[in-house]
Design a protein around this motif. Sequence first.
Motif, PDB file in Angstrom:
ATOM      1  N   ARG A   1       1.463  -5.854  -2.189  1.00  0.00           N
ATOM      2  CA  ARG A   1       2.043  -5.055  -3.255  1.00  0.00           C
ATOM      3  C   ARG A   1       1.193  -5.147  -4.499  1.00  0.00           C
ATOM      4  O   ARG A   1       0.656  -6.218  -4.815  1.00  0.00           O
ATOM      5  CB  ARG A   1       3.486  -5.501  -3.529  1.00  0.00           C
ATOM      6  CG  ARG A   1       4.398  -5.278  -2.321  1.00  0.00           C
ATOM      7  CD  ARG A   1       5.538  -6.258  -2.225  1.00  0.00           C
ATOM      8  NE  ARG A   1       6.167  -6.185  -0.885  1.00  0.00           N
ATOM      9  CZ  ARG A   1       5.772  -6.921   0.138  1.00  0.00           C
ATOM     10  NH1 ARG A   1       4.778  -7.775   0.010  1.00  0.00           N
ATOM     11  NH2 ARG A   1       6.381  -6.782   1.315  1.00  0.00           N
ATOM     12  N   ARG A   2       1.092  -4.025  -5.193  1.00  0.00           N
ATOM     13  CA  ARG A   2       0.282  -3.954  -6.401  1.00  0.00           C
ATOM     14  C   ARG A   2       0.662  -5.085  -7.379  1.00  0.00           C
ATOM     15  O   ARG A   2       1.843  -5.348  -7.621  1.00  0.00           O
ATOM     16  CB  ARG A   2       0.496  -2.608  -7.078  1.00  0.00           C
ATOM     17  CG  ARG A   2      -0.358  -2.400  -8.332  1.00  0.00           C
ATOM     18  CD  ARG A   2       0.116  -1.154  -9.078  1.00  0.00           C
ATOM     19  NE  ARG A   2       0.013   0.031  -8.239  1.00  0.00           N
ATOM     20  CZ  ARG A   2      -1.047   0.826  -8.177  1.00  0.00           C
ATOM     21  NH1 ARG A   2      -2.093   0.556  -8.929  1.00  0.00           N
ATOM     22  NH2 ARG A   2      -1.050   1.890  -7.397  1.00  0.00           N
TER      23      ARG A   2
ATOM     24  N   THR B   1      -6.288  -3.607  -0.027  1.00  0.00           N
ATOM     25  CA  THR B   1      -6.070  -4.177  -1.362  1.00  0.00           C
ATOM     26  C   THR B   1      -6.341  -3.205  -2.503  1.00  0.00           C
ATOM     27  O   THR B   1      -5.887  -3.425  -3.621  1.00  0.00           O
ATOM     28  CB  THR B   1      -6.973  -5.401  -1.578  1.00  0.00           C
ATOM     29  OG1 THR B   1      -8.352  -4.971  -1.565  1.00  0.00           O
ATOM     30  CG2 THR B   1      -6.759  -6.439  -0.489  1.00  0.00           C
TER      31      THR B   1
ATOM     32  N   ALA C   1      -4.558  -4.143  -5.971  1.00  0.00           N
ATOM     33  CA  ALA C   1      -4.588  -2.947  -6.814  1.00  0.00           C
ATOM     34  C   ALA C   1      -3.789  -1.776  -6.242  1.00  0.00           C
ATOM     35  O   ALA C   1      -3.695  -0.732  -6.882  1.00  0.00           O
ATOM     36  CB  ALA C   1      -6.040  -2.516  -7.054  1.00  0.00           C
ATOM     37  N   ARG C   2      -3.235  -1.946  -5.026  1.00  0.00           N
ATOM     38  CA  ARG C   2      -2.469  -0.848  -4.437  1.00  0.00           C
ATOM     39  C   ARG C   2      -1.413  -1.416  -3.485  1.00  0.00           C
ATOM     40  O   ARG C   2      -1.516  -2.558  -3.037  1.00  0.00           O
ATOM     41  CB  ARG C   2      -3.382   0.108  -3.668  1.00  0.00           C
ATOM     42  CG  ARG C   2      -4.157  -0.545  -2.536  1.00  0.00           C
ATOM     43  CD  ARG C   2      -4.760   0.442  -1.568  1.00  0.00           C
ATOM     44  NE  ARG C   2      -3.724   1.160  -0.832  1.00  0.00           N
ATOM     45  CZ  ARG C   2      -3.960   1.958   0.198  1.00  0.00           C
ATOM     46  NH1 ARG C   2      -5.211   2.143   0.602  1.00  0.00           N
ATOM     47  NH2 ARG C   2      -2.998   2.573   0.826  1.00  0.00           N
ATOM     48  N   ASP C   3      -0.401  -0.619  -3.240  1.00  0.00           N
ATOM     49  CA  ASP C   3       0.595  -0.998  -2.233  1.00  0.00           C
ATOM     50  C   ASP C   3       0.064  -0.672  -0.838  1.00  0.00           C
ATOM     51  O   ASP C   3      -0.509   0.402  -0.621  1.00  0.00           O
ATOM     52  CB  ASP C   3       1.904  -0.226  -2.451  1.00  0.00           C
ATOM     53  CG  ASP C   3       2.637  -0.677  -3.705  1.00  0.00           C
ATOM     54  OD1 ASP C   3       2.421  -1.829  -4.132  1.00  0.00           O
ATOM     55  OD2 ASP C   3       3.418   0.128  -4.260  1.00  0.00           O
TER      56      ASP C   3
END
Length: 448
Positions: free
Chosen positions: A153-154, A98, A141-143
């Motif tokens: 996905r962000r 995440t 917060a990130r892909d």
Amino acid sequence: MNLAHLERMVGEGDLSKDACLYLLQCRGECEWLDFKEQLSLESEVELCGFARDVLAMKNVGGGYLVVGVMDKTWQVVGLAAPFPYDSKLLRDKVRSATGVELEVDVVTHPVESEGAKVLCALIHVRSSKKRRKRRSPTLVARDFCATKPFGMRRGEIYLRRGDSTVKVASEEELRDLLERLEAQSDEDAVRGDAAPSPFAVEDGTYRLLPRGYDRFVGRADLRERLVGAICGDPRIWIVNVHGPGGVGKSALVNWAAYRLYEERRFEAILQLTAKETALTEKGIRPLSRSLYSLENLLDQILLLFEENPEQELEAKRLLAIELLSAWKTLIILDNMETVSDGRILAFVQGLPPDSKAKVLLTSRSKTGGWELPLAVTELNGVEVQEFLAIKSAELSAGFPIDPDSIARVTEASGGLPLAIQWIIGQYKQSRRLDLVVRGCEGEGLPNS
């Protein structure tokens, strides 16, 4: 399942065995509770599923995942193998998927299921206790595996809706769900689920648990050494009363708490216990557990001094330290061996040099630190005789006090006061000392 009770448990971070048993008895899932038969995070799809569940629970105010329970049937099957993840590893796994740092803790508890002992893992997801703060969701917060159907996905927002984890399109949808959930929790609270106070004394800045006895028997030298240890060298602020189960540690510290309260040696006293049951002459009875997490301890400290506990954890910790530096306070933490939250001991060990607090711990073994240890041992023959004479009179049991009976009770009980009291209670009912002693030796005494 009572949502008000569950919300309170989630907010207090209760990871006790008592909490685990309550959750198993719910036999149903909701926004704050999810069951899993097994948990493996070694594949990307499994990791994504778990990370979504954790993030979703964070966004509804926290929650529990219990591993070792079959979905929908609620059958407790236990873990197929030792649980492979500790709290740090779970947090690392969630962060890798995440990009978010979330507070995830896990403990394992043995429970009874269909006559057998099985192990369940209890995972707790922490979040803000303040409902208004839940309106600002934590986003991915990130892909991670973003090109795959199961990926994350962000910018995505996940939450729990009933027993499912879902992706929502807006903060408005989150707000509507939270308002419905919190309204249901408030309705449950109105129906009277509020737990009674565990304290027998609530006098100003003094909170003491029930004595648990009418008169404390013997241990005169040990009692004076305990008071001397508590009120002695200010550079030693932790006293560790240790000894085997049933030897009388809780009764000893209860005696000290009431004596120091009556003499007003401290400006404040807070007495908490992690004990869930007690052995009496009538058998095992439940207790109102009052110690199970650092959040719960800090809340009790703040409430003692009429401060608002509805704050973030770090703010509560700093305010508690400030209060303990201003008030000469005795904190009693009983039955520490059953507390799963190691942060409690770290907190009391880390109190600053200018703190005015003294901390009295009871446990079955020494904590292993630099605390002042005070050992509580079994009663000897003379003490057993005194105990039998006084308790028999109190209970109108007519217990025989001849040398042979004393020797038999000493051997059967191992000199444990709780065991002796149980023997007296059993004798009062049967009037057959031989049967009571034989039962002790053959089956063993209940352990409190």
